[in-house]
Design a protein around this motif. Structure first.
Motif, PDB file in Angstrom:
ATOM      1  N   LEU A  46       1.081   4.697  -1.292  1.00  0.00           N
ATOM      2  CA  LEU A  46       1.079   5.614  -2.256  1.00  0.00           C
ATOM      3  C   LEU A  46      -0.076   5.891  -2.129  1.00  0.00           C
ATOM      4  N   ALA A  47      -1.126   5.518  -1.638  1.00  0.00           N
ATOM      5  CA  ALA A  47      -2.110   5.516  -1.494  1.00  0.00           C
ATOM      6  C   ALA A  47      -2.123   6.261   0.098  1.00  0.00           C
ATOM      7  N   ALA A  48      -1.799   7.417   0.259  1.00  0.00           N
ATOM      8  CA  ALA A  48      -1.569   8.189   0.702  1.00  0.00           C
ATOM      9  C   ALA A  48      -0.925   8.849   0.450  1.00  0.00           C
ATOM     10  N   ALA A  49      -1.127   9.043  -1.171  1.00  0.00           N
ATOM     11  CA  ALA A  49      -0.587  10.365  -2.376  1.00  0.00           C
ATOM     12  C   ALA A  49      -2.034  11.880  -2.742  1.00  0.00           C
ATOM     13  N   PRO A  50      -2.821  10.933  -2.589  1.00  0.00           N
ATOM     14  CA  PRO A  50      -4.087  12.002  -2.542  1.00  0.00           C
ATOM     15  C   PRO A  50      -4.498  13.003  -1.371  1.00  0.00           C
ATOM     16  N   ALA A  51      -4.247  12.236  -0.269  1.00  0.00           N
ATOM     17  CA  ALA A  51      -4.387  13.208   1.034  1.00  0.00           C
ATOM     18  C   ALA A  51      -2.910  14.103   0.986  1.00  0.00           C
ATOM     19  N   TYR A  52      -1.812  13.603   1.004  1.00  0.00           N
ATOM     20  CA  TYR A  52      -0.694  14.855   0.462  1.00  0.00           C
ATOM     21  C   TYR A  52      -0.657  15.476  -0.566  1.00  0.00           C
ATOM     22  N   TYR A  53      -1.640  15.275  -1.371  1.00  0.00           N
ATOM     23  CA  TYR A  53      -1.858  16.398  -2.511  1.00  0.00           C
ATOM     24  C   TYR A  53      -2.938  17.227  -1.932  1.00  0.00           C
ATOM     25  N   GLU A  54      -3.743  16.926  -0.963  1.00  0.00           N
ATOM     26  CA  GLU A  54      -4.712  17.664  -0.793  1.00  0.00           C
ATOM     27  C   GLU A  54      -4.245  18.742   0.028  1.00  0.00           C
ATOM     28  N   LEU A  55      -3.686  18.502   0.951  1.00  0.00           N
ATOM     29  CA  LEU A  55      -2.922  19.159   2.427  1.00  0.00           C
ATOM     30  C   LEU A  55      -1.690  20.449   1.266  1.00  0.00           C
ATOM     31  N   HIS A  56      -0.973  20.214   0.071  1.00  0.00           N
ATOM     32  CA  HIS A  56       0.374  20.768  -0.296  1.00  0.00           C
ATOM     33  C   HIS A  56      -0.104  21.024  -1.584  1.00  0.00           C
ATOM     34  N   GLY A  57      -0.929  20.667  -2.587  1.00  0.00           N
ATOM     35  CA  GLY A  57      -1.620  21.277  -3.797  1.00  0.00           C
ATOM     36  C   GLY A  57      -0.281  20.698  -5.037  1.00  0.00           C
ATOM     37  N   THR A  58       0.447  19.515  -4.125  1.00  0.00           N
ATOM     38  CA  THR A  58       1.325  19.336  -5.131  1.00  0.00           C
ATOM     39  C   THR A  58       1.777  18.363  -4.656  1.00  0.00           C
ATOM     40  N   LEU A  59       2.758  16.341  -5.834  1.00  0.00           N
ATOM     41  CA  LEU A  59       3.127  15.322  -5.613  1.00  0.00           C
ATOM     42  C   LEU A  59       4.678  15.516  -4.756  1.00  0.00           C
ATOM     43  N   ALA A  60       5.487  17.013  -5.034  1.00  0.00           N
ATOM     44  CA  ALA A  60       6.695  16.787  -5.262  1.00  0.00           C
ATOM     45  C   ALA A  60       6.978  17.460  -3.712  1.00  0.00           C
ATOM     46  N   ALA A  61       6.426  15.982  -2.931  1.00  0.00           N
ATOM     47  CA  ALA A  61       7.249  16.268  -1.554  1.00  0.00           C
ATOM     48  C   ALA A  61       8.200  15.507  -1.506  1.00  0.00           C
ATOM     49  N   PRO A  62       9.147  16.351  -0.517  1.00  0.00           N
ATOM     50  CA  PRO A  62      10.645  15.661  -0.046  1.00  0.00           C
ATOM     51  C   PRO A  62      10.767  14.281   0.147  1.00  0.00           C
ATOM     52  N   ARG A  63      11.665  13.807   0.264  1.00  0.00           N
ATOM     53  CA  ARG A  63      12.197  12.153   0.202  1.00  0.00           C
ATOM     54  C   ARG A  63      11.379  11.571   2.267  1.00  0.00           C
ATOM     55  N   HIS A  64      11.829  12.198   3.227  1.00  0.00           N
ATOM     56  CA  HIS A  64      11.289  11.913   4.098  1.00  0.00           C
ATOM     57  C   HIS A  64       9.633  12.303   4.489  1.00  0.00           C
ATOM     58  N   THR A  65       8.771  12.476   3.741  1.00  0.00           N
ATOM     59  CA  THR A  65       7.827  13.093   4.197  1.00  0.00           C
ATOM     60  C   THR A  65       6.894  11.542   4.197  1.00  0.00           C
ATOM     61  N   THR A  66       6.280  11.286   5.562  1.00  0.00           N
ATOM     62  CA  THR A  66       5.299  10.528   5.475  1.00  0.00           C
ATOM     63  C   THR A  66       3.689  11.558   5.205  1.00  0.00           C
ATOM     64  N   ALA A  67       2.625  10.836   4.567  1.00  0.00           N
ATOM     65  CA  ALA A  67       1.624  11.073   4.651  1.00  0.00           C
ATOM     66  C   ALA A  67       0.359  10.005   5.161  1.00  0.00           C
ATOM     67  N   LEU A  68      -0.764   9.745   6.295  1.00  0.00           N
ATOM     68  CA  LEU A  68      -1.127   8.446   7.009  1.00  0.00           C
ATOM     69  C   LEU A  68      -0.537   7.795   7.636  1.00  0.00           C
ATOM     70  N   ASP A  69       0.657   8.553   7.918  1.00  0.00           N
ATOM     71  CA  ASP A  69       1.735   6.915   8.044  1.00  0.00           C
ATOM     72  C   ASP A  69       2.027   6.123   7.425  1.00  0.00           C
ATOM     73  N   GLN A  70       2.497   7.435   6.223  1.00  0.00           N
ATOM     74  CA  GLN A  70       2.998   6.288   4.719  1.00  0.00           C
ATOM     75  C   GLN A  70       4.022   6.647   3.974  1.00  0.00           C
ATOM     76  N   ALA A  71       4.703   5.982   3.469  1.00  0.00           N
ATOM     77  CA  ALA A  71       6.234   7.144   3.555  1.00  0.00           C
ATOM     78  C   ALA A  71       5.951   7.569   2.146  1.00  0.00           C
ATOM     79  N   VAL A  72       5.152   7.959   1.701  1.00  0.00           N
ATOM     80  CA  VAL A  72       5.221   8.844   0.404  1.00  0.00           C
ATOM     81  C   VAL A  72       5.806   9.749  -0.564  1.00  0.00           C
ATOM     82  N   GLY A  73       6.961  10.359   0.466  1.00  0.00           N
ATOM     83  CA  GLY A  73       8.274  11.123   0.043  1.00  0.00           C
ATOM     84  C   GLY A  73       8.440  10.479  -0.787  1.00  0.00           C
ATOM     85  N   HIS A  74       9.504   9.337   0.209  1.00  0.00           N
ATOM     86  CA  HIS A  74       9.960   8.295  -0.047  1.00  0.00           C
ATOM     87  C   HIS A  74       9.757   6.850  -1.547  1.00  0.00           C
ATOM     88  N   ARG A  75       8.384   7.040  -1.397  1.00  0.00           N
ATOM     89  CA  ARG A  75       7.868   6.304  -2.567  1.00  0.00           C
ATOM     90  C   ARG A  75       7.722   7.107  -3.800  1.00  0.00           C
TER      91      ARG A  75
END
Length: 110
Positions: A46-75
């Motif tokens: 979830l350390a990658a969650a802020p990076a994902y949010y910055e790019l997409h404006g949401t934490l509603a990430a699809p299950r297989h999404t990664t951000a900063l090489d972390q499995a943010v969507g899965h978590r």
């Protein structure tokens, strides 16, 4: 002969049982030992969650999404499930609050 993993498990058990000295605990913490591996794994992903949010404006990430090489969507998918943030209510509230600080709508099913 003990493996490092087995030794670390023994240290974690001693820490949880309260039989470890404060000095030993402090020394291990200085080395970066995580006392709760579940929390450490979640925090890493979830350390990658802020990076994902910055790019997409949401934490509603699809299950297989990664951000900063972390499995943010899965978590994120897993923590949205009932009791997903954890069985311990204090830990669950801390995790939910951390996600809400990034995106108040992190759990749209709530």
């Amino acid at each position: 002969m003990h493996t490092l993993g087995r030794w670390l498990s023994q240290q974690r058990r001693a820490y949880r049982a309260g039989t470890m000295t404060g000095k030993r605990a402090a020394e291990l913490e200085e080395l970066g030992i995580a006392w709760d591996t579940a929390d450490a794994g979640l925090e890493t992903d979830l350390a990658a969650a802020p990076a994902y949010y910055e790019l997409h404006g949401t934490l509603a990430a699809p299950r297989h999404t990664t951000a900063l090489d972390q499995a943010v969507g899965h978590r994120l998918t897993n923590v949205r499930r009932p009791r997903g943030p954890g069985k311990d209510p204090v830990r669950a509230e801390r995790r939910a609050a951390a996600l809400a600080a990034i995106d108040p709508d992190w759990n749209p099913g709530r």
